[in-house]
Design a protein around this motif. Structure first.
Motif, short mmCIF file in Angstrom:
data_model
loop_
_atom_site.label_atom_id
_atom_site.label_comp_id
_atom_site.label_asym_id
_atom_site.label_seq_id
_atom_site.Cartn_x
_atom_site.Cartn_y
_atom_site.Cartn_z
N ARG A 28 0.83 -1.21 0.00
CA ARG A 28 0.00 0.00 0.00
C ARG A 28 0.87 1.26 0.00
N ASP A 29 1.89 1.27 0.88
CA ASP A 29 2.76 2.44 0.95
C ASP A 29 3.55 2.63 -0.35
N LEU A 30 4.03 1.52 -0.93
CA LEU A 30 4.81 1.63 -2.16
C LEU A 30 3.94 2.13 -3.32
N ALA A 31 2.69 1.68 -3.37
CA ALA A 31 1.80 2.15 -4.42
C ALA A 31 1.57 3.66 -4.31
N GLN A 32 1.41 4.14 -3.07
CA GLN A 32 1.22 5.58 -2.88
C GLN A 32 2.48 6.36 -3.25
N LEU A 33 3.64 5.84 -2.86
CA LEU A 33 4.89 6.52 -3.19
C LEU A 33 5.17 6.49 -4.69
N ALA A 34 4.87 5.37 -5.35
CA ALA A 34 5.06 5.29 -6.79
C ALA A 34 4.16 6.28 -7.51
N ALA A 35 2.92 6.41 -7.05
CA ALA A 35 2.01 7.38 -7.65
C ALA A 35 2.52 8.81 -7.43
N GLU A 36 3.05 9.07 -6.25
CA GLU A 36 3.60 10.40 -5.97
C GLU A 36 4.82 10.67 -6.84
N ALA A 37 5.69 9.66 -7.00
CA ALA A 37 6.87 9.84 -7.85
C ALA A 37 6.48 10.12 -9.29
N ASP A 38 5.43 9.46 -9.77
CA ASP A 38 4.98 9.69 -11.14
C ASP A 38 4.50 11.13 -11.34
N VAL A 39 4.00 11.75 -10.29
CA VAL A 39 3.53 13.14 -10.37
C VAL A 39 4.68 14.12 -10.18
N VAL A 40 5.58 13.80 -9.25
CA VAL A 40 6.64 14.74 -8.89
C VAL A 40 7.73 14.80 -9.95
#
Length: 672
Positions: free
Chosen positions: A385-397
């Motif tokens: 769950r945490d990795l999915a959220q971080l991956a989504a944030e990285a895709d935006v940042v």
């Protein structure tokens, strides 16, 4: 409700799995000693410290830092352990304070894994002490309690360990300090801290994870710029609170601003901006739609605090880095707990003869393994769950990053223009952890550089265990050095950054073509022993002149026509072409140069330079080691994970480097 302890006071502990959080004004060493019911520490194997960070039920940080989180599992403690003493000490052998009396009082808190604070203690009254027993967790009538101790030792870590009944305390203290020095040489620079000790991070997640504390940052103290040797008030860069930037000159005030070794006439200069008298503004309102109930909030680029979008993105990147470190620490701790619990249950089964009759033993073993699998699956689900959220944030940042923070393949470089101001930081590569290669975090270091770089051109292994050809590694090392130098030239205003190159045998000629052909170098690469001596003499003289001007309180008294730009020296193929005098000058530049705007980047094979013996050890320790191929040699300042570093190289066939350097050269010519 939190218990705020005073010295000698105790408080019951209702949870078995805890964190002990330590906050200090400067980097300190944190460890823990286990002792029996008589308070005796039986040997080095009963002490957790940076060299041996893990014991049953206990894990400490692998290096000195201003913030520590010690993980404790009281349920996994051996039966012989009746006391856990938390030890704090000032590191020796590195620049920094030598007594706690010169620092703000350290703060220690015992928390649950959800971040809820159980007890806290501010260690006051320390003066000449350089080591202290902060608090202790102890068994009493089958239950655990915490007691505030605050016992300091002017004799340092050795005296503390000896008082704990530790045999050969001086030997162990020496090995701990050596581990700390090695840890500083491999650490990742950490972000600045806010006024309340938390980091300038506002996560996009709807609720904190079990290891994220549970509170949001309410604002940051604006970063204060280091004093320029020329009196200029450049963009801010507070000193890293974890000591990861290596050797520095001068001292650091409580605000984080680096001050010169000798104050200038008229007292310290106030570098705070007149419009920045309070805390940092809140982040801009999210432009993404609100999350549905039960769903994580959609990530937004720049949702951290800061005065500008660049500062908000910088803080967001470091927040992502910390979030990934915490999530992985929680996952590894949960897996370790599951394994230790299964082993304990299996031992109980085997120790009971009755369980060996019939199917009771088999059933108990199956139950233990099933519980282990359930705990691991739960931990994996939380991590996913945490990795999915971080991956989504990285895709935006990632697409929103400015050139200084962006990869070379980012489209932002196609619209590059020479900047008018120095950015906050520079990207040196990417970092990821072995369990989560899909989440890559930019590795950012603050500008101006406070620590030189060592690009390792020696025999390198890859993550899969194979080895890269030595000639290929040397070529990649020079490509890495050129890419970093080009990025530095690109993010500084015109004529505010100058690059010198020493290439004694000319072996780096092919890699240096972009720098040479674009005309951005101060002079052609120096070759031969005479070229080495000439460049080193000029840069050494420059350091001496600026130091005398600063210490004399007259930074404007430099010779007419003096180049006030930051200087970078690239040294290839060291130690070829270097005699003893040249080596001494190189060490001088590495130690004294960063404080006065002279920076060092060495492309060298450590094994080839080993012939100089211990003479070069301080040099290697003062530089940050980077590798031209992916390698897990860097550690974070929170939990000490070994991060895999990947250099930021220009994609094969891309002309972006040449195009950027042409613009830099044109701007330099325009302002000549």
């Amino acid at each position: 409700m939190t218990a705020e302890l005073v010295r000698g006071q105790n408080h019951p502990l209702s949870q078995a799995r805890l964190e002990i959080r330590v906050s200090a004004d400067k980097p300190i060493v944190a460890g823990a000693a286990l002792s029996d019911e008589h308070g005796k520490v039986h040997g080095a194997e009963w002490v957790a410290h940076p060299g041996t960070p893990t014991l049953p039920g206990l894990e400490v940080s692998r290096q000195a830092a201003a913030d520590h989180r010690l993980a404790v599992d009281l349920g996994a403690m051996p039966e012989a352990v009746h006391r856990i003493s938390v030890l704090l000490a000032l590191p020796t052998g590195v620049a920094g304070p030598v007594r706690f009396g010169g620092l703000a009082a350290p703060f220690v808190a015992v928390t649950g894994l959800d971040g809820s604070e159980v007890a806290s203690y501010t260690i006051t009254g320390l003066e000449a002490e350089s080591a202290v027993v902060a608090l202790e967790l102890y068994r009493r009538q089958g239950a655990w309690k915490v007691r505030a101790v605050g016992q300091g030792y002017a004799g340092g870590l050795a005296e503390l360990l000896a008082d704990q009944g530790m045999p050969e305390a001086h030997t162990l203290a020496g090995s701990i300090n050596e581990a700390v020095v090695q840890g500083l040489a491999r650490s990742v620079p950490a972000p600045p801290r806010t006024a309340d000790g938390d980091r300038t991070r506002q996560t996009a997640a709807p609720a904190p994870g079990p290891d994220q504390g549970g509170t949001a940052s309410q604002g940051a103290v604006p970063p204060q710029p280091p004093t320029s040797p020329y009196g200029a008030q450049g963009p801010g860069q507070p000193t890293s609170p974890y000591g990861a930037q290596g050797a520095q000159q001068g001292s650091t005030d409580p605000s984080g601003a680096t001050q010169p070794s000798t104050p200038t006439a008229g007292g310290p200069v106030d570098y705070s901006h007149p419009s920045r008298q309070t805390t940092a503004p809140p982040p801009p309102p999210p432009i993404a739609p609100p999350a549905q109930p039960g769903q994580p909030q959609q990530p937004v680029a720049g949702d951290a605090t800061g005065w500008s979008m660049d500062e908000r993105l910088y803080n967001q990147v470091w927040g992502m880095f910390e979030d990934l470190a915490r999530s992985m620490a929680a996952y590894r701790s949960a897996v370790d707990f599951a394994e230790s619990r299964m082993e304990k249950e299996l031992d109980q089964v085997l120790s009971d003869p009755r369980s060996r009759i019939g199917g009771q033993g088999d059933a108990a073993r199956e139950a233990a393994r099933a519980k282990h699998a359930q705990l691991v699956d739960q931990a994996q689900a939380v991590l996913d769950r945490d990795l999915a959220q971080l991956a989504a944030e990285a895709d935006v940042v990632e697409p929103a990053l400015p050139p200084a923070y962006a990869r070379w393949d980012n489209p932002v470089w196609h619209g590059y223009r020479v900047p008018m101001e120095i950015p906050m930081a520079l990207r040196l590569g990417d970092l990821h952890l072995p369990e989560a290669p899909q989440v890559s975090i930019p590795m950012l270091v603050r500008l101006p550089l406070e620590r030189g770089l060592w690009i390792d051109s020696g025999r390198a292994g890859t993550i899969d265990g194979s080895y890269t050809d030595s000639h290929e590694v040397k070529r990649l090392a020079m490509d890495t050095a050129v890419a970093v130098a080009a990025r530095l030239l690109a993010v500084y205003p015109a004529r505010e950054f100058t690059v010198h190159v020493i290439d004694p045998a000319g072996s780096g000629g092919q890699a240096l073509v972009p720098l040479v052909q674009s005309g951005v170098l101060a002079a052609p690469p120096a070759v031969g022993a005479a070229g080495v001596a000439d460049v080193l003499a000029r840069l050494t003289q420059r350091v001496d002149l600026v130091q005398m001007a600063v210490r004399g309180g007259a930074p404007d008294a430099l010779p007419p026509g003096f180049d006030t730009a930051e200087q970078l020296l690239i040294v290839n193929d060291f130690p070829h072409g270097f005699d003893d005098r040249a080596v001494t000058q190189l060490r001088y530049l590495a130690d004294e140069g960063p404080a006065v705007g002279v920076h060092l980047m060495m492309v060298a094979d450590r094994e080839e330079a080993s012939g100089y013996g211990p003479l070069l050890d301080p040099l290697w320790r003062s530089l940050m080691r980077l590798t031209p191929v992916p390698d897990d040699h860097l550690a974070d300042p929170w939990v000490g994970h070994a991060w895999t570093y990947e250099p930021s190289l220009v994609p094969a066939g891309s002309q972006v480097l040449q195009q950027v350097l042409q613009q830099v050269s044109a701007a330099r010519t325009k302002y000549t």
